[in-house]
Design a protein around this motif. Sequence first.
Motif, PDB file in Angstrom:
ATOM      1  N   PRO A 210      29.329  46.517  36.421  1.00 39.17           N
ATOM      2  CA  PRO A 210      30.231  45.473  35.916  1.00 39.17           C
ATOM      3  C   PRO A 210      31.660  45.737  36.351  1.00 39.17           C
ATOM      4  O   PRO A 210      32.138  46.874  36.296  1.00 39.17           O
ATOM      5  CB  PRO A 210      30.080  45.593  34.385  1.00 39.17           C
ATOM      6  N   THR A 211      32.331  44.715  36.833  1.00 43.08           N
ATOM      7  CA  THR A 211      33.679  44.897  37.352  1.00 43.08           C
ATOM      8  C   THR A 211      34.668  45.061  36.214  1.00 43.08           C
ATOM      9  O   THR A 211      34.779  44.206  35.342  1.00 43.08           O
ATOM     10  CB  THR A 211      34.085  43.695  38.217  1.00 43.08           C
ATOM     11  N   ASN A 212      35.365  46.161  36.212  1.00 42.88           N
ATOM     12  CA  ASN A 212      36.353  46.468  35.192  1.00 42.88           C
ATOM     13  C   ASN A 212      37.429  47.302  35.863  1.00 42.88           C
ATOM     14  O   ASN A 212      37.346  48.525  35.892  1.00 42.88           O
ATOM     15  CB  ASN A 212      35.714  47.239  34.035  1.00 42.88           C
ATOM     16  N   PRO A 213      38.413  46.650  36.494  1.00 38.04           N
ATOM     17  CA  PRO A 213      39.360  47.361  37.342  1.00 38.04           C
ATOM     18  C   PRO A 213      40.083  48.490  36.623  1.00 38.04           C
ATOM     19  O   PRO A 213      40.763  48.282  35.636  1.00 38.04           O
ATOM     20  CB  PRO A 213      40.342  46.261  37.777  1.00 38.04           C
ATOM     21  N   ASP A 214      39.889  49.705  37.173  1.00 39.77           N
ATOM     22  CA  ASP A 214      40.578  50.895  36.678  1.00 39.77           C
ATOM     23  C   ASP A 214      40.393  51.134  35.178  1.00 39.77           C
ATOM     24  O   ASP A 214      41.224  51.758  34.524  1.00 39.77           O
ATOM     25  CB  ASP A 214      42.076  50.810  36.980  1.00 39.77           C
ATOM     26  N   GLY A 215      39.296  50.640  34.612  1.00 40.00           N
ATOM     27  CA  GLY A 215      39.024  50.893  33.208  1.00 40.00           C
ATOM     28  C   GLY A 215      39.937  50.159  32.261  1.00 40.00           C
ATOM     29  O   GLY A 215      40.039  50.533  31.086  1.00 40.00           O
ATOM     30  N   ALA A 250      40.016  39.643  32.933  1.00 35.69           N
ATOM     31  CA  ALA A 250      39.645  40.612  33.967  1.00 35.69           C
ATOM     32  C   ALA A 250      38.152  40.928  33.955  1.00 35.69           C
ATOM     33  O   ALA A 250      37.742  42.006  34.367  1.00 35.69           O
ATOM     34  CB  ALA A 250      40.450  41.903  33.792  1.00 35.69           C
ATOM     35  N   GLY A 251      37.326  39.984  33.488  1.00 30.26           N
ATOM     36  CA  GLY A 251      35.892  40.224  33.423  1.00 30.26           C
ATOM     37  C   GLY A 251      35.196  40.056  34.762  1.00 30.26           C
ATOM     38  O   GLY A 251      35.834  39.996  35.825  1.00 30.26           O
ATOM     39  N   ASP A 252      33.879  39.972  34.710  1.00 25.17           N
ATOM     40  CA  ASP A 252      33.072  39.899  35.921  1.00 25.17           C
ATOM     41  C   ASP A 252      33.268  38.574  36.635  1.00 25.17           C
ATOM     42  O   ASP A 252      33.646  37.567  36.047  1.00 25.17           O
ATOM     43  CB  ASP A 252      31.587  40.070  35.581  1.00 25.17           C
ATOM     44  N   TYR A 263      46.444  41.938  37.684  1.00 27.42           N
ATOM     45  CA  TYR A 263      46.305  40.534  38.074  1.00 27.42           C
ATOM     46  C   TYR A 263      45.033  39.920  37.492  1.00 27.42           C
ATOM     47  O   TYR A 263      44.913  38.706  37.426  1.00 27.42           O
ATOM     48  CB  TYR A 263      46.265  40.404  39.592  1.00 27.42           C
ATOM     49  N   GLY A 264      44.078  40.752  37.111  1.00 26.81           N
ATOM     50  CA  GLY A 264      42.842  40.254  36.526  1.00 26.81           C
ATOM     51  C   GLY A 264      41.873  39.706  37.552  1.00 26.81           C
ATOM     52  O   GLY A 264      41.895  40.082  38.720  1.00 26.81           O
ATOM     53  N   THR A 265      41.020  38.784  37.108  1.00 29.90           N
ATOM     54  CA  THR A 265      39.988  38.187  37.945  1.00 29.90           C
ATOM     55  C   THR A 265      40.426  36.798  38.401  1.00 29.90           C
ATOM     56  O   THR A 265      40.803  35.965  37.575  1.00 29.90           O
ATOM     57  CB  THR A 265      38.671  38.069  37.164  1.00 29.90           C
ATOM     58  N   PHE A 266      40.353  36.568  39.698  1.00 29.30           N
ATOM     59  CA  PHE A 266      40.658  35.249  40.261  1.00 29.30           C
ATOM     60  C   PHE A 266      39.352  34.459  40.341  1.00 29.30           C
ATOM     61  O   PHE A 266      38.415  34.874  41.045  1.00 29.30           O
ATOM     62  CB  PHE A 266      41.267  35.389  41.656  1.00 29.30           C
ATOM     63  N   LEU A 267      39.292  33.346  39.640  1.00 29.92           N
ATOM     64  CA  LEU A 267      38.054  32.572  39.526  1.00 29.92           C
ATOM     65  C   LEU A 267      38.192  31.180  40.129  1.00 29.92           C
ATOM     66  O   LEU A 267      39.267  30.574  40.080  1.00 29.92           O
ATOM     67  CB  LEU A 267      37.659  32.409  38.060  1.00 29.92           C
TER      68      LEU A 267
END
Length: 409
Positions: A210-215, A250-252, A263-267
């Motif tokens: 699961p994508t979780n940038p740098d915890g 910043a989820g999957d 920056y989080g997740t770009f959707l």
Amino acid sequence: MKSTKIFTLLLPLALLTGVLGGCKEDGAAPANPTTNPPTTDPEPLPNTPFTTIPNELVGTWFAAHNAEPLTTNWEKGTFQGEQGYREFRTMVFTKDGKNAQEYTSQVYINGDETKQYLSKVTGTLEYKTTPASLIFHAQAGTVRVFSNKYSGYKESPIIRKDIDAYISVLYGPQATTFPTATNFLDAQRADGTNHFSVRYQKVSGTDAPPTNPDGLYTSPPATGPYVKVGSLYYPTVVIGTQEWMSVNYAGDGGIKVNTKPHYGTFLKFADLNTIPVPAGWRIPTKDDYVKLLASQGLVMSSWESTDGSDLESKRRLGKLMATTGWLKQDGYATNSSGFTAVPANMQAVNGTPNGEGANCLLWTAERNAEDNPVAFKIIQLPSDSFAAFGPYPVGYNPAHLPVRLVRDK
């Protein structure tokens, strides 16, 4: 046309592997090392550097123009490749950076003989953030040689000096993490001092963790309110009559910027429905953002924009803007509201849009009269700074934007 050394990194490996032994017939199992022992004791593996790598890079990737991953050819004892400059490569990236693999193929014609080389190299991965790069350090390898002069292939270890000379570096790797669509990895591959663009496609069934940038957001913040979305805990802030996430989702899914996890997740707009929105929360509407602006004394015109040239308007808008990251250092970005708007701009699967450092773009839940998705924008120009709404047509290369959640208090 690129230099031939772009696609001949393994040429010395193929030609200097020593005596090839053990001819394998088509359709048969690969040669068993226990029945074909090496003539000398194997050399110990070198202690090459390794690090953990970003979750979105984990998995098996193959050159997007290849018919299938070279791992499949290796397993079946078949060959894929051609003479020329196109890259035939498959990479297996592991989370811990150990036991990674690269497969490459080359074709050479000498007189009436055509030789096809399929190489498998094992090594470690080292990820660096400044500048963003992924380095593959070779440890050991095997080459298979196919020829029109015999059936099957001949196989032998790659000699140490050629393993030590193996170079494979990706600069600025960026990978998508779509839950249902095909995912791609774009980067620049090194050719001496020159770089050339490469694109790899992810093999289905090799999903990353699961994508979780740098915890980020794995635990509730030490102080202050928060909301749990999926498995992550996002800090929130009460502004006026609303409670907002004070950071980007910043989820999957979507696209990440490895070096800037905040920056989080770009959707894509179409993927907003994959967010596990908690009860009582929502993806903001235009009216939600109008209320946010009003809480700072800002009013939108009939053109759906604040007054970008008005000094007081710019100061009030700065109350919503993060204190760092913006290109223009006019001192107005105070973030006194706690909203922390970051100038992440947008991302796209093809291309690198301009605007980072000057544009904060956040999805709304709405479409305009032409059915185009609408975003809330804070734009910082050399002279003006303003907030506005704007459409982002889907097209063939849809925009990927960050998003926040909000609820009424």
